[in-house]
Design a protein around this motif. Structure first.
Motif, PDB file in Angstrom:
ATOM      1  N   PRO A 497     -54.973 -21.701  15.462  1.00  0.00           N
ATOM      2  CA  PRO A 497     -54.396 -21.305  16.752  1.00  0.00           C
ATOM      3  C   PRO A 497     -55.501 -21.112  17.781  1.00  0.00           C
ATOM      4  CG  PRO A 497     -54.400 -19.455  15.244  1.00  0.00           C
ATOM      5  CD  PRO A 497     -54.843 -20.646  14.443  1.00  0.00           C
ATOM      6  N   PRO A 511     -50.427 -23.067  16.701  1.00  0.00           N
ATOM      7  CA  PRO A 511     -50.470 -23.888  15.484  1.00  0.00           C
ATOM      8  C   PRO A 511     -51.272 -23.217  14.381  1.00  0.00           C
ATOM      9  CG  PRO A 511     -52.010 -24.738  17.100  1.00  0.00           C
ATOM     10  CD  PRO A 511     -51.286 -23.607  17.777  1.00  0.00           C
ATOM     11  N   CYS A 512     -50.973 -23.596  13.136  1.00  0.00           N
ATOM     12  CA  CYS A 512     -51.764 -23.162  11.984  1.00  0.00           C
ATOM     13  C   CYS A 512     -51.501 -24.153  10.854  1.00  0.00           C
ATOM     14  CB  CYS A 512     -51.385 -21.739  11.574  1.00  0.00           C
ATOM     15  SG  CYS A 512     -52.445 -21.074  10.260  1.00  0.00           S
ATOM     16  N   GLU A 513     -52.415 -25.152  10.701  1.00  0.00           N
ATOM     17  CA  GLU A 513     -52.280 -26.172   9.659  1.00  0.00           C
ATOM     18  C   GLU A 513     -53.482 -26.086   8.733  1.00  0.00           C
ATOM     19  OE1 GLU A 513     -51.546 -30.069  11.122  1.00  0.00           O
ATOM     20  OE2 GLU A 513     -50.018 -29.434  12.575  1.00  0.00           O
ATOM     21  N   GLY A 545     -42.758 -25.459  10.891  1.00  0.00           N
ATOM     22  CA  GLY A 545     -43.757 -26.332  10.276  1.00  0.00           C
ATOM     23  C   GLY A 545     -43.347 -26.754   8.878  1.00  0.00           C
ATOM     24  N   ASP A 551     -46.755 -22.905  11.852  1.00  0.00           N
ATOM     25  CA  ASP A 551     -46.909 -22.621  13.281  1.00  0.00           C
ATOM     26  C   ASP A 551     -46.014 -21.457  13.686  1.00  0.00           C
ATOM     27  OD1 ASP A 551     -48.472 -24.830  13.123  1.00  0.00           O
ATOM     28  OD2 ASP A 551     -47.050 -26.193  14.075  1.00  0.00           O
ATOM     29  N   CYS A 567     -53.324 -15.889  11.887  1.00  0.00           N
ATOM     30  CA  CYS A 567     -52.623 -16.676  10.870  1.00  0.00           C
ATOM     31  C   CYS A 567     -53.399 -16.510   9.568  1.00  0.00           C
ATOM     32  CB  CYS A 567     -52.557 -18.146  11.274  1.00  0.00           C
ATOM     33  SG  CYS A 567     -51.859 -19.209   9.975  1.00  0.00           S
TER      34      CYS A 567
END
Length: 1005
Positions: A497, A511-513, A545, A551, A567
């Motif tokens: 993020p 976002p957080c992938e 997600g 996310d 996250c």
């Protein structure tokens, strides 16, 4: 011996619910005095201890062990003494409790027995004394123990000898003192001794007292025979009694005082005719020198003594001992600390005996240190703290454990997952005594083995995976435990993020992938300002997600959502996290600390502090005000006209004087208008001269000779000060001199000037001004107002009246000519009254036309009617009264025996003719109310709508008006039927009968 202890420790493990331990006292003996009574010849000394196994008991008296015999028995741990003897069984007792883990001894308890033996029966010698001489009779109490009380009996009387200023009994010696002998004192005296614990009482042999006749004793100065010690130590809280008694002739008076001049303590008690001074609950301030003064006419004598406060602090533990379970070869350290005055000294016992010192045993006051303990050191230890006032005991148990290494309760972790590149710590903690060195073979440079058996591997690679075994040895055996290390790929956040700015009401996605080991399932968690987000309880947050993304969507962002978002991704192997800041921009918060400064009649200076700008700078401030007269908050004018966001003060202008105001400030930025500040305290502007003149000045009307002036009153918020009122000025048109009057009421809106010489409809110039306690304000524009008219001078003519019914009369008249009134005729008043009633009680009807309808009258009644004209000045003269009689009342009997016949859409009605009574008007016809049909017949045919119920009502018509009604008759809707009906009305009963004819069946039902 070693094998036995190992077996013991294993048994202890099996009995965790009831652990085995050495004895611990729950009840110990204490100092006691027991009364010796013949009827109760048993004494219990208490002692009880807990332990597993249960302890057994022994007792000591004066340091020697007691052999249980006929006099001594054990009852559980308590010592029972049968037939105790004061000499043989008194002493210092101690209880000893022992089980397999060791021995402890109780505190020392001093045991005494209260008793009182008999006096000797040997006769006592006669005492010869002269009159006026003093005498002391000795009691000589028998052997005793315990508190006793002394009294004397005179001549065998049942009551004790009464003590007074002349006679005194010392409770220290028992002696009887007679300060001056009188003839009445001759007789036999017996000393009585009572033991307060046993209640036993004994009597001495009588002591005869006889009077010598050879001489009388001359007067002499006091001699103090009973006095208190020169110094006496007294402890806090105890009670002290001082005795003082003097012999002398005359009998001396006894008084008490403190030598330092301080007053005697208020709690002090003086009794026995001042011979005893008692001070209960002794405190440090009671200490000092006390004097007993004995005085008579021949002189005085003084006894002195010092009461010394003895500050005794009873022994108590500050730090005590705790049981110790230690491995063999370990080092033991115990410390006990006690507080008390004098300072205590310490002794140590092991299993009830003084501790034997060795090279490895160190004693230093309350400290005990034993190095390299072994199994023989196991046992019960006691620390003894003692001073001259007593001793206290603290006990603890030392268990020395020796056992081979055992992994049964602390196996090496069977499987450990760790990410590549990470670090792992493998713990190896078997139970063993003594502790042992671990033997671990480590082949990698990154692996280290600690002394406590921990294996640490850093910068782990795939090759580090495999089985690891920890081997532990000590002198009693060897044991091992094995675990497996599994290496996984680390988890990484690939799309973290990012910090972002947002405006209130927007929605964003953080976002957080991640990339991860394919065999591991990640778990995503989001934290907001350090708190875990519960998505089930949050309307604004949603996680979206796929398998490798978590996310965070934030919907409809509010100011409260500003902060740090983290996250966090968890797998069974590792955890990673990434953080971002969310800045939410919104309208400003409320300004703070609003203050009102200088106040004038039309302005106020305000200052305030900035509130939160919510990440968007304040551009301007708006100031609002509220008064008791405004509708809510209103914007006000300021200097400067527009207050910039960097300015925190302004002057509010164009305020009304002498009005209560509240202010508040609103901040504005590029996002919007913020919340208002707290309102200021209410202030009032200063007073000023009124600035607004009354409006809509007018007038006219009133009674003859009056000038009526009217205006709109000034609202309170424009009065500008206290004592507000109006100045009314007027003058005849064409003159120059004004007449003025002052009206001090702020609510005034009308003024009437009365002068009978004023001609009707005279023109006056009028103006109305205002004032308050600050001065006069402006006046209104000058307007012309007419004075009142004159009432009409003549009455209406040609007044006619005709009766319309029993309750109505119609009246007509000719209007008066306009020349008969100085003003416009605005109406007429019609007066109506019954014959025999005064005209002043007449009913009045006002009309604007020349005709009036009088209703609500009574039938067959003579009425007198008069008319008079009215203008703004009032009413004129009344016309001559005319007489008219109302008609007879209408018939009271309603139409009866009503029949109806309904065919399709027509209904035929028929009823009986109504006959009027003698005092009623004749019937002229009938009215059917449904269709307002009138007829002079007793039948009628009507057209009715199909498919609807039909209501019919028949009334009687007469010259006196409408008569009684039949009441409503409901005819049901009949779309395809022919029907007939009958309606019978009676004064108290109504009956309706219907006949329905079915046309198809031709059957009458």
């Amino acid at each position: 011996e070693l094998l036995c202890w190992l077996q013991l420790t294993k048994t202890t493990d099996l009995t965790e619910l009831n652990p085995r331990h050495g004895p611990v006292f729950s009840q110990e003996p204490s100092d006691s005095i027991f009364p010796l009574r013949f009827e109760d010849n048993k004494v219990f000394i208490n002692c009880k201890a807990k332990g597993n196994p249960a302890p057994y008991y022994k007792w000591k008296v004066d340091g020697r062990e007691i052999d249980m015999d006929l006099n001594y028995n054990l009852v559980e741990g308590n010592l029972l003494i049968n037939n105790p003897h004061a000499t043989h069984h008194g002493g210092v007792y101690q209880c000893i409790a022992t089980n397999t883990f060791g021995t402890i001894i109780s505190r020392e308890a001093k045991v005494q027995f209260a008793y009182l033996q008999n006096f000797s029966r040997k006769p006592r010698n006669t005492v010869s004394v002269r009159e006026g001489q003093a005498v002391v009779l000795l009691c000589g109490p028998p052997p005793h123990n315990g508190e006793i009380k002394y009294s004397w009996v005179f001549n065998g009387r049942p009551s004790f000898l009464l003590l007074d200023k002349r006679r005194f009994v010392s409770q220290r010696t028992g002696n009887l003192y007679i300060a001056k002998v009188e003839a009445s004192d001759v007789g036999n005296y017996t000393c009585v001794v009572r033991n307060m614990m046993t209640n036993a009482t004994v009597y001495s042999s009588p002591t005869p007292v006889e009077l010598r006749r050879d001489a009388v004793m001359a007067e002499y100065e006091p001699k103090i025979e009973v006095q208190f010690p020169e110094s006496l130590h007294v402890t806090k809280g105890s009670s002290v009694k001082l005795e003082c008694f003097a012999l002398g002739n005359p009998v001396p008076a006894i008084t008490w005082r403190r030598t330092d001049g301080n007053p005697l303590p208020g709690k002090m008690k003086i009794n026995h005719s001042n011979g005893v001074l008692e001070i209960p609950y002794f405190r440090p301030e009671d200490a000092g020198a006390y004097e007993c003064v004995a005085e008579n006419s021949r002189g005085k004598n003084i006894a002195k003594g010092q009461l010394i406060f003895q500050n005794v602090e009873h022994l108590h533990w500050v730090q005590t001992l705790k049981d110790a379970h230690m491995a063999i070869e370990a080092n033991l350290q115990w410390e006990c600390r006690a507080s008390g005055k004098p300072k205590p000294v310490y002794r140590w016992l092991k299993n009830g005996e003084p501790l034997v010192l060795e090279d490895r045993i160190l004693l230093e006051g309350g400290r005990l240190a034993i190095s390299r303990i072994n199994l023989l050191d196991s046992g019960m230890y006691q620390c003894l703290a003692e001073n001259e006032h007593g001793a206290i005991y603290a006990s603890a148990e030392l268990k020395v454990v020796a056992s081979a290494p055992d992994f049964s309760k602390s196996l090496v972790k069977k499987s450990m997952l760790i990410q590549r590149g990470g670090e792992v710590i493998m713990e190896c903690r078997p139970h063993a005594s003594p502790r042992f060195p671990r033997y671990l073979t480590v082949s990698r440079q990154q692996a280290t083995s600690e002394m406590d058996g921990t294996l640490r591997i850093t910068n782990i690679s795939k090759s580090d995976g495999g089985r690891y075994t920890c081997v532990a040895r000590n002198p009693f055996g060897t044991s091992s435990s094995t675990g497996t290390l599994v290496v996984k790929e680390p988890t990484k956040i690939t799309v973290p993020p990012l910090s972002v700015d947002a405006t209130v009401g927007q929605s964003i996605v953080l976002p957080c992938e991640v990339s991860r080991d394919s065999s591991l399932d990640p778990t995503f968690k989001w934290f907001f300002n350090g708190k875990l987000i519960d998505f089930n309880k949050q309307d604004h947050f949603e996680m979206i997600g796929g398998e490798s993304a978590g996310d965070l969507m934030v919907r409809n962002i509010q100011l409260k959502h500003s902060g740090k978002y983290v996250c966090m991704v968890h797998t069974v192997v590792d955890s990673v996290s990434a953080a971002a800041d969310l800045i939410v921009r919104g309208p400003p918060g409320a300004p703070e600390g609003l203050m009102v400064g200088e106040i004038t009649d039309s302005s106020a200076q305000l200052s305030w502090g900035s509130g939160p700008d919510n990440h968007s700078p304040v551009t301007t401030y708006s100031i609002q005000a509220r008064t008791p007269f405004s509708i809510g908050w209103q914007a006000v004018r300021t200097v400067p006209d527009s207050v910039p966001g960097q300015m925190f003060h302004a002057t509010v202008i164009d305020l009304n004087p002498w009005v209560d105001y509240e202010f508040r400030v609103v901040a504005i930025n590029n996002v919007g208008v913020g919340e208002p500040s707290m309102q200021s305290k209410q202030i009032r502007t200063k007073a000023a001269v009124p600035e607004v003149a009354p409006g809509n000045v007018s007038g006219g009307g009133g009674s003859r000779g009056e000038l009526v002036i009217q205006w709109e009153p000034i609202p309170e918020e424009l009065q500008n000060g206290e004592e507000f009122g109006y100045i009314v000025a007027f003058r005849s048109l064409g003159t120059t001199t004004w007449k003025q009057t002052v009206l001090p009421s702020p609510d005034a809106s009308r003024y009437t000037f009365r002068n009978d010489s004023i001609p009707p409809l005279s023109q006056f110039e009028v103006k109305v001004g205002v004032y308050n306690n600050e001065g006069e304000g402006p006046s209104s524009h000058v307007v012309v107002v007419y004075s009142a008219e004159e009432e009409p001078s003549i009455a209406p003519s040609r007044v006619l009246a005709r009766t319309l019914s029993a309750s109505e009369i119609e009246v007509y008249w000719e209007p008066i000519p306009q020349t008969a009134s100085s003003g416009k005729i605005i109406g007429y008043e019609v007066l109506c009254w019954e014959e025999g009633v005064q005209e002043s009680d007449a009913e009045m009807v006002k009309v604007t036309d020349t005709v009036a309808l009088l209703s609500g009258l009574m039938g067959s009644t003579l009425y007198l009617i008069s008319v008079r004209a009215q203008n703004s000045a009032g009413a004129g003269p009344s016309s001559p009264a005319v007489n008219v009689t109302t008609k007879k009342p209408p018939p009271s009997q309603p139409p009866g025996n009503i029949e109806w016949n309904l065919t399709n859409s027509k209904i035929f009605l028929k009823w009986e003719h109504v006959k009027a009574m003698g005092n009623e008007s004749e019937v002229t016809g009938y009215k059917v109310s449904s269709s307002m049909v009138e007829t002079n017949r007793t039948s009628v045919e009507l057209q009715v709508p199909s498919g609807e119920d039909y209501l019919i009502e028949i009334k009687v018509l007469s010259g006196g008006g409408d008569g009684s009604s039949s009441g409503p008759i409901r005819i049901p809707k009949m779309s395809s039927l022919n029907s007939k009906g009958h309606f019978s009305s009676a004064p108290m009963n109504i009956c309706v009968v219907m006949f329905f004819i079915l046309s198809r069946l031709n059957v009458v039902t």
